[in-house]
Each structure stands twice: as C-alpha cells, then as structure tokens.
Design a protein around this motif. Structure first.
Motif, PDB file in Angstrom:
ATOM      1  N   GLU A  70       0.830  -1.205   0.000  1.00  0.00           N
ATOM      2  CA  GLU A  70       0.000   0.000   0.000  1.00  0.00           C
ATOM      3  C   GLU A  70       0.865   1.256   0.000  1.00  0.00           C
ATOM      4  O   GLU A  70       0.563   2.242  -0.699  1.00  0.00           O
ATOM      5  N   LYS A  71       1.952   1.236   0.745  1.00  0.00           N
ATOM      6  CA  LYS A  71       2.844   2.394   0.819  1.00  0.00           C
ATOM      7  C   LYS A  71       3.694   2.522  -0.440  1.00  0.00           C
ATOM      8  O   LYS A  71       3.978   3.630  -0.901  1.00  0.00           O
ATOM      9  N   ILE A  72       4.090   1.369  -0.994  1.00  0.00           N
ATOM     10  CA  ILE A  72       4.838   1.399  -2.254  1.00  0.00           C
ATOM     11  C   ILE A  72       3.953   1.916  -3.376  1.00  0.00           C
ATOM     12  O   ILE A  72       4.405   2.681  -4.250  1.00  0.00           O
ATOM     13  N   GLU A  73       2.675   1.553  -3.358  1.00  0.00           N
ATOM     14  CA  GLU A  73       1.751   2.007  -4.410  1.00  0.00           C
ATOM     15  C   GLU A  73       1.564   3.518  -4.396  1.00  0.00           C
ATOM     16  O   GLU A  73       1.315   4.123  -5.451  1.00  0.00           O
ATOM     17  N   LEU A  74       1.674   4.137  -3.242  1.00  0.00           N
ATOM     18  CA  LEU A  74       1.614   5.607  -3.193  1.00  0.00           C
ATOM     19  C   LEU A  74       2.774   6.220  -3.967  1.00  0.00           C
ATOM     20  O   LEU A  74       2.615   7.218  -4.680  1.00  0.00           O
ATOM     21  N   ILE A  75       3.951   5.626  -3.845  1.00  0.00           N
ATOM     22  CA  ILE A  75       5.119   6.116  -4.587  1.00  0.00           C
ATOM     23  C   ILE A  75       4.931   5.852  -6.070  1.00  0.00           C
ATOM     24  O   ILE A  75       5.220   6.717  -6.908  1.00  0.00           O
ATOM     25  N   LEU A  76       4.435   4.672  -6.413  1.00  0.00           N
ATOM     26  CA  LEU A  76       4.195   4.343  -7.821  1.00  0.00           C
ATOM     27  C   LEU A  76       3.206   5.314  -8.442  1.00  0.00           C
ATOM     28  O   LEU A  76       3.382   5.755  -9.589  1.00  0.00           O
ATOM     29  N   ALA A  77       2.153   5.658  -7.701  1.00  0.00           N
ATOM     30  CA  ALA A  77       1.147   6.583  -8.226  1.00  0.00           C
ATOM     31  C   ALA A  77       1.751   7.957  -8.497  1.00  0.00           C
ATOM     32  O   ALA A  77       1.439   8.595  -9.515  1.00  0.00           O
ATOM     33  N   GLN A  78       2.616   8.421  -7.608  1.00  0.00           N
ATOM     34  CA  GLN A  78       3.265   9.721  -7.799  1.00  0.00           C
ATOM     35  C   GLN A  78       4.155   9.735  -9.036  1.00  0.00           C
ATOM     36  O   GLN A  78       4.391  10.787  -9.628  1.00  0.00           O
ATOM     37  N   CYS A  79       4.642   8.555  -9.435  1.00  0.00           N
ATOM     38  CA  CYS A  79       5.533   8.434 -10.595  1.00  0.00           C
ATOM     39  C   CYS A  79       4.792   7.987 -11.855  1.00  0.00           C
ATOM     40  O   CYS A  79       5.428   7.710 -12.877  1.00  0.00           O
ATOM     41  N   ASN A  80       3.455   7.903 -11.781  1.00  0.00           N
ATOM     42  CA  ASN A  80       2.645   7.392 -12.907  1.00  0.00           C
ATOM     43  C   ASN A  80       3.075   5.981 -13.320  1.00  0.00           C
ATOM     44  O   ASN A  80       3.124   5.654 -14.504  1.00  0.00           O
ATOM     45  N   LEU A  81       3.384   5.154 -12.327  1.00  0.00           N
ATOM     46  CA  LEU A  81       3.812   3.779 -12.588  1.00  0.00           C
ATOM     47  C   LEU A  81       2.805   2.753 -12.071  1.00  0.00           C
ATOM     48  O   LEU A  81       3.101   1.557 -12.036  1.00  0.00           O
ATOM     49  N   THR A  82       1.615   3.196 -11.702  1.00  0.00           N
ATOM     50  CA  THR A  82       0.634   2.295 -11.094  1.00  0.00           C
ATOM     51  C   THR A  82       0.336   1.090 -11.973  1.00  0.00           C
ATOM     52  O   THR A  82       0.201  -0.038 -11.483  1.00  0.00           O
ATOM     53  N   HIS A  83       0.241   1.304 -13.261  1.00  0.00           N
ATOM     54  CA  HIS A  83      -0.168   0.222 -14.155  1.00  0.00           C
ATOM     55  C   HIS A  83       1.015  -0.466 -14.834  1.00  0.00           C
ATOM     56  O   HIS A  83       0.815  -1.320 -15.696  1.00  0.00           O
ATOM     57  N   ASP A  84       2.225  -0.111 -14.453  1.00  0.00           N
ATOM     58  CA  ASP A  84       3.412  -0.779 -14.989  1.00  0.00           C
ATOM     59  C   ASP A  84       3.689  -2.057 -14.202  1.00  0.00           C
ATOM     60  O   ASP A  84       3.631  -2.065 -12.969  1.00  0.00           O
ATOM     61  N   ASP A  85       3.995  -3.129 -14.918  1.00  0.00           N
ATOM     62  CA  ASP A  85       4.339  -4.378 -14.249  1.00  0.00           C
ATOM     63  C   ASP A  85       5.714  -4.267 -13.605  1.00  0.00           C
ATOM     64  O   ASP A  85       6.661  -3.762 -14.213  1.00  0.00           O
ATOM     65  N   LEU A  86       5.813  -4.748 -12.378  1.00  0.00           N
ATOM     66  CA  LEU A  86       7.057  -4.692 -11.611  1.00  0.00           C
ATOM     67  C   LEU A  86       7.094  -5.919 -10.713  1.00  0.00           C
ATOM     68  O   LEU A  86       6.113  -6.232 -10.040  1.00  0.00           O
ATOM     69  N   LEU A  87       8.215  -6.629 -10.705  1.00  0.00           N
ATOM     70  CA  LEU A  87       8.334  -7.859  -9.931  1.00  0.00           C
ATOM     71  C   LEU A  87       8.921  -7.575  -8.553  1.00  0.00           C
ATOM     72  O   LEU A  87      10.110  -7.276  -8.425  1.00  0.00           O
ATOM     73  N   GLY A 119      13.430 -11.419  -8.332  1.00  0.00           N
ATOM     74  CA  GLY A 119      12.588 -10.229  -8.296  1.00  0.00           C
ATOM     75  C   GLY A 119      13.361  -9.016  -8.775  1.00  0.00           C
ATOM     76  O   GLY A 119      14.537  -8.853  -8.458  1.00  0.00           O
ATOM     77  N   GLU A 120      12.701  -8.163  -9.541  1.00  0.00           N
ATOM     78  CA  GLU A 120      13.349  -6.892  -9.894  1.00  0.00           C
ATOM     79  C   GLU A 120      13.649  -6.107  -8.622  1.00  0.00           C
ATOM     80  O   GLU A 120      14.643  -5.385  -8.541  1.00  0.00           O
ATOM     81  N   ILE A 121      12.774  -6.268  -7.637  1.00  0.00           N
ATOM     82  CA  ILE A 121      13.041  -5.823  -6.271  1.00  0.00           C
ATOM     83  C   ILE A 121      12.831  -7.031  -5.374  1.00  0.00           C
ATOM     84  O   ILE A 121      11.730  -7.574  -5.282  1.00  0.00           O
ATOM     85  N   GLY A 122      13.889  -7.493  -4.746  1.00  0.00           N
ATOM     86  CA  GLY A 122      13.801  -8.629  -3.841  1.00  0.00           C
ATOM     87  C   GLY A 122      14.058  -8.178  -2.411  1.00  0.00           C
ATOM     88  O   GLY A 122      15.022  -7.457  -2.149  1.00  0.00           O
ATOM     89  N   LEU A 123      13.184  -8.566  -1.491  1.00  0.00           N
ATOM     90  CA  LEU A 123      13.326  -8.215  -0.077  1.00  0.00           C
ATOM     91  C   LEU A 123      13.430  -9.518   0.718  1.00  0.00           C
ATOM     92  O   LEU A 123      12.480 -10.301   0.763  1.00  0.00           O
ATOM     93  N   VAL A 124      14.591  -9.738   1.333  1.00  0.00           N
ATOM     94  CA  VAL A 124      14.888 -11.004   2.005  1.00  0.00           C
ATOM     95  C   VAL A 124      15.127 -10.742   3.486  1.00  0.00           C
ATOM     96  O   VAL A 124      16.008  -9.961   3.858  1.00  0.00           O
ATOM     97  N   GLY A 125      14.346 -11.400   4.344  1.00  0.00           N
ATOM     98  CA  GLY A 125      14.397 -11.141   5.773  1.00  0.00           C
ATOM     99  C   GLY A 125      15.741 -11.470   6.405  1.00  0.00           C
ATOM    100  O   GLY A 125      16.304 -12.540   6.158  1.00  0.00           O
ATOM    101  N   ARG A 126      16.243 -10.536   7.228  1.00  0.00           N
ATOM    102  CA  ARG A 126      17.466 -10.755   8.011  1.00  0.00           C
ATOM    103  C   ARG A 126      17.166 -10.902   9.495  1.00  0.00           C
ATOM    104  O   ARG A 126      17.799 -11.671  10.207  1.00  0.00           O
ATOM    105  N   SER A 127      16.206 -10.127   9.982  1.00  0.00           N
ATOM    106  CA  SER A 127      15.743 -10.216  11.367  1.00  0.00           C
ATOM    107  C   SER A 127      14.361  -9.575  11.387  1.00  0.00           C
ATOM    108  O   SER A 127      13.904  -9.040  10.378  1.00  0.00           O
ATOM    109  N   LEU A 128      13.683  -9.641  12.498  1.00  0.00           N
ATOM    110  CA  LEU A 128      12.316  -9.154  12.561  1.00  0.00           C
ATOM    111  C   LEU A 128      12.263  -7.681  12.151  1.00  0.00           C
ATOM    112  O   LEU A 128      12.880  -6.815  12.777  1.00  0.00           O
ATOM    113  N   GLY A 129      11.546  -7.406  11.056  1.00  0.00           N
ATOM    114  CA  GLY A 129      11.399  -6.032  10.571  1.00  0.00           C
ATOM    115  C   GLY A 129      12.548  -5.525   9.736  1.00  0.00           C
ATOM    116  O   GLY A 129      12.532  -4.359   9.318  1.00  0.00           O
ATOM    117  N   LYS A 130      13.545  -6.359   9.444  1.00  0.00           N
ATOM    118  CA  LYS A 130      14.716  -5.928   8.680  1.00  0.00           C
ATOM    119  C   LYS A 130      14.928  -6.850   7.471  1.00  0.00           C
ATOM    120  O   LYS A 130      14.839  -8.074   7.600  1.00  0.00           O
TER     121      LYS A 130
END
Length: 574
Positions: A459-476, A492-503
């Motif tokens: 939801e928070k990432i989508e706010l940034i995408l909307a500001q950049c007119n990227l809402t409808h662009d596919d992104l992995l 993933g074009e953006i990969g987020l891999v857990g290191r510790s709780l919340g990180k």
C-alpha cells in the motif's frame, strides 16, 4: 566432450545426520506409526520429523505463541502443514471442493496456493493428520513426494489459452511425476492402512536407491514466450519447442536453485545452464539420468550444499554434461532458439483454440480465505459446486479457472462479481505480480515476516508508484522471510529477504523474464528505509527509462547495481 576423471568427482562423504535417518528408515517408515499413535504430545519423534517430509508434510509450531507457551510450561503449539502432489497444478472442481472442506474442518480455514502449483493445508493437528491424508487420497490426489529429498511437484504452464502446446506439455509433467515417484509402499501402509508387500519382500527404489537424493529436486516445464514457472530456478527445466501446434521437444536447463544461507559461506542462488535439446520422446530418459547423477555425486555431508547446482559447479558444467551424455550413450542436440518475455501470470479472460475459456485470477500471495468485502474462499467454492470448470494453479501463487464452455461463462462471471473476486479494480501492476512466502508465524526458517506483511507494505509502495505514474506498470517485487528462496526472491526486480524481525536485505536488477539474478543493493533495511530507497529509485526509473525498458534492466543500465549471472548456454544455438 570434456574428459572425465572419476577420481576427481567421486568424493568420500562424512554422512550428515539426515542421511543416517534415511538409511535406517526402512524406506521412509521409521517410527512414524508409533509417533502418530502417541497422543501424549502434539509432536512426532525427532527422526520422524525428517521422514514425514517425504510423505508430504512438515511439523510446525505457532511461533507467535512461543513465549506464552513457555511461560505456562506447555510444549510448543505443534501442528502440521500438508502439501499436495499435483503435477501441472490442475485440479478438478470436485478436488477443489474437497480441499476447501478439509481447510474448513481440519486446518486453519484457508487454502494456500504455492509457487510450485501445489495446495497447502496449514494448522492440521496430529490427531487429524491421518484422516486428512486419507480424504486427500479419496479425492484422487496425494501428498507423496511433495516434500523430502526426492523430485518435488512438477510444474508446467497450464493455461491452454496461452499456447496450443499446453496439453502435450501438461501430459509430460504428469508422466515425469509418475516416473520419478518413490516406489516405497510406506505411504500406503502408514496413511491408508494398506498392506501391499508380500511377506518377506522388501521395497526397492530403482531410481533413488535406499537413501534417496542428497536434497530436494525440482523440475519445471515452460512454454515460450511465457516463463511463468521460472524455469531457470529449477534443478532441471524443460523449455518447450514446437512447430505450430505440435510440441516437438525441449531445450534442457540444469543446475538452477535459489536457496542460500547467510551463515554458510559458499552458498548462493544460481540459474540453470542450457545444455542442449532433446526430442519429446527422450525427455524422461534424460531427466532420469540427471536425477541419478545427482544421486551419485551430490553432497551427502552438508545439506546446505547438496542441491544439483553445487554438484554442477564442483564437477564443472562441461564435465557434468559429458557424464550425462556418457550415460545416455548419445550427444544432446544443439539448443533451439527461444525467447521469453515475462515470468508473471496472465490475468483476465482468454479463449483457447478449443473454443473454451480460461480466466487468470489474482490471488494475493496465494492465500484463499474470506474477508468481509472479499469472500474469495466462499465464492470459489460456489464455482466449484457448479462443476463447470477446473482449477489450475500457477507458479506465481495465482489461479486459472479453466476449460469453461461458452454457455457457462456468464454464470461463472456472475459469481465472480457477486463475491468481488473478478474483476478487481485498482490493483497495481506491482501488486499483481508480487510474491511472498508464508514465513512467520509457522515457518521455522523465517527471520522476518513476508505474507502477513507485504500487503501493507505494498500500500505504501503504491503511493510512490502513483506519484511516478507507474501504477499500471508491471514490476516484480518478491519478499521472503529468509534466504532459502521459497518465494524466488533472487528473481525479483526488487527482492526483499528477511534478516531479522522487521529488517530486510534489498536486491535489485533481476530480468523480467527470469533470465538474470538480482544483486544485493542494501542490507538490513527497515520499512522506512525501504520506502526511502524506493522514493529515489522509482522516480529515476520513471524519468530516465528507455521506451519499454523494465525496472530490472534500468537499474543495471544506469549502474545502480552490477548485473548478476544470466542464463548460460553450454552449447551454441544452431
């Protein structure tokens, strides 16, 4: 052909503890019967927690409850996950209905659609475990070899509206699964109360041997231009090559795998190498020999380095290919040309040449459950009760309602609308393609949240995408609670891999078609730090990209990250 020196490639292993458990298990029986009968505890005997994986189940605990249970001097809250074996991910309406019912009565009231096109039931307690297994079997599905050191669920593109090659590829997926199925009768004896062996006769495993494989083995089929099974992340991938409507054969890729360990040097994700082409009728023979090579040469000392990718690299890809061809007795043909354009799912209605309709549905992170304004589980059960379509799981935690007749489409569409399942409004391209593993609270390997957390982060990432007119662009975007790779985060074009709780570690730059790994960009980021990075990266992408350029390609071209390994062709194109 590379010269082979057997003295160089036959190691002497100091066998791991799990190898010892398999050796003395009597073909996967162990003491499972005794463990299941022991109602003084919700857990199994320690060795049996390894053996039950081969039967398609994992023992788990509710990690949210650990502190409270310890305080009350209670054992951990044990339960079991059951995973089905369902090659190609195709289930009948009746099978969906049975699994939906089991999820309600025997599990946690949800169905999980996995990244290997399988169903998972979570939260099954021990006293209901056997009954659940039996009811799954009555649906003509099973869980044999859905986990464990064997060939896992065979994946395949199964949306027939995307390619006329799907039926033949799907049939091969089923044939491969059957050919590599363990031959032990332990599953039937333990779960189905069947006595299949003549007195005095022992089980045999002609492909696996008594101790099975050193580690799990994954096989997938993809049909260009769709790489929706992430073919290069598998131990063995088959890239379908056809002439018009006929499936002629496959390019073979071997040595893929995405798991790694932060604490184990020398572990890494790897994409498979394309080693050549094989005609359709020889594919199973080639697969069997690759599996046997891994059986014979794979690391049986360190399980973190036991996948085929490490075997390939320790021997050398050229030598491995030479060993394979020596066992086959012939040389593989040269690789045929192919091109992938994406590794995501197709969403929406599409008509196949057969005249039947197929609908690709977005299922957030594969979790089928009811919410107040989105009664997904109930709606899909209503559709299953019609018995007018089948249910096809995708490799991206999605679902295809398949084989719908023209005259039935309107009725199914009405139910989808009634339960707010489809069409879904205002789903960004990034959210549609996002993948998250289960992670906390049940996965013992997880350092951080994934499935429970990514929707709110999106939801928070989508706010940034909307500001950049990227809402409808596919992104992995792919998030996992640890680096073991279940959600394929390193593709993933953006990969987020857990290191510790919340990180999380942030990785950038994978290829949109699944043909290039991403690269570590920043380590141990919290939510605000992740968002701050994206507030810089996404506007740059929107302003500086070339026409049609994907985010992963942009961050590489712009020098934000250096490109990681792409697929390797051991033999050239014709």
């Amino acid at each position: 052909m590379a010269e082979i020196n057997n003295n160089e490639i036959f190691p002497t292993w100091n066998l791991s503890e799990v190898e010892g458990i398999k050796t003395k298990s009597n073909y996967l029986r162990g003491t499972l019967k005794k463990s299941l009968d022991d109602m003084a505890t919700g857990a199994l005997a320690e060795d049996d927690t390894q053996l039950i994986k081969f039967h398609g189940s994992y023992q788990q605990t509710d990690r949210d409850m650990e502190a409270e249970r310890k305080r009350k001097k209670l054992e951990p809250l044990y339960s079991f996950m059951i995973r089905t074996r369902i090659p190609g991910g195709v289930a009948s309406a009746g099978q969906w209905a049975i699994l939906d019912e089991l999820a309600t009565t025997h599990a946690n009231n949800t169905l999980k659609l996995t990244t290997r096109q399988a169903f998972q039931l979570h939260g099954v307690i021990k006293r209901k475990l056997k009954e659940t297994m039996q009811q799954i079997n009555e649906s003509l599905l099973d869980s044999i070899a859905a986990c464990g050191d064997v060939n896992r669920n065979v994946m395949c593109t199964t949306n027939e509206a995307l390619s006329p090659l799907v039926p033949a590829a799907y049939q091969l997926a089923k044939d491969i699964s059957a050919h590599l199925l363990p031959k032990t009768s332990a599953y039937h004896e333990i779960w189905l109360d069947k006595k299949l062996l003549v007195s005095g006769k022992e089980d045999e495993e002609p492909i696996y041997g008594k101790t099975y494989l050193p580690r799990k083995f994954k096989i997938a089929i993809a049909i260009p231009p769709y790489n929706d099974t992430d073919i290069f992340s598998n131990d063995l991938g088959l890239i379908a090559i056809g002439d018009k409507d006929k499936l002629e054969g496959f390019n073979v890729a071997i040595g893929g795998g995405l798991g790694m360990s932060f604490s184990e040097p020398g572990t890494y994700p790897r994409l498979g190498d394309v080693i050549g082409y094989v005609p359709y009728d020889k594919a199973i023979a080639v697969i069997e020999e690759v599996v046997k090579l891994q059986r014979d040469y794979g690391n049986r000392e360190n399980r973190r380095k036991a996948r085929l990718k490490y075997t390939m690299d320790s021997i050398g890809p050229e030598k491995f290919k030479a060993l394979l061809e020596k066992r086959l007795g012939y040389t593989l043909d040269k690789t045929r040309k192919f091109k992938f354009k994406s590794n995501g799912d197709f969403f929406g209605w599409k008509k196949a040449k057969s005249g039947k309709w197929f609908l690709g549905l977005y299922i957030e992170h594969g979790r089928v459950k009811d919410e107040p304004e989105y009664r997904l589980k109930t709606g899909l059960r209503k559709i299953a009760d019609l018995n007018k379509c089948d249910f096809r799981l995708t490799g991206n935690q999605g679902l295809v309602l398949g084989a719908i007749k023209e005259e039935d489409k309107k009725e199914i569409a009405a139910l989808l609308k009634e339960y707010n399942i489809w069409p879904k409004e205002n789903i960004s391209g990034a959210r549609q393609h996002a993948i998250a593993c289960v992670a906390l609270n049940t996965c013992a390997m997880a350092f951080a949240e994934a499935e429970r957390y990514l929707p709110s982060l999106m939801e928070k990432i989508e706010l940034i995408l909307a500001q950049c007119n990227l809402t409808h662009d596919d992104l992995l975007i792919r998030m996992t609670g640890c680096p073991n790779g279940c959600g394929r985060p390193f593709l993933g074009e953006i990969g987020l891999v857990g290191r510790s709780l919340g990180k999380y570690n942030m990785y950038l730059g994978a290829g949109f078609a699944g043909d290039r790994l991403n690269t570590l960009y920043k380590q141990t980021l919290g939510e605000q730090e992740i968002l701050e990075e994206l507030k810089v990266l996404l506007p740059r992408y929107a302003q500086e990209r070339n026409d049609g350029e994907r985010f992963g390609d942009f961050v590489v071209r712009a020098g934000i990250v250096k490109p990681e390994k792409e697929i390797n062709f051991i033999v050239p194109f014709q």
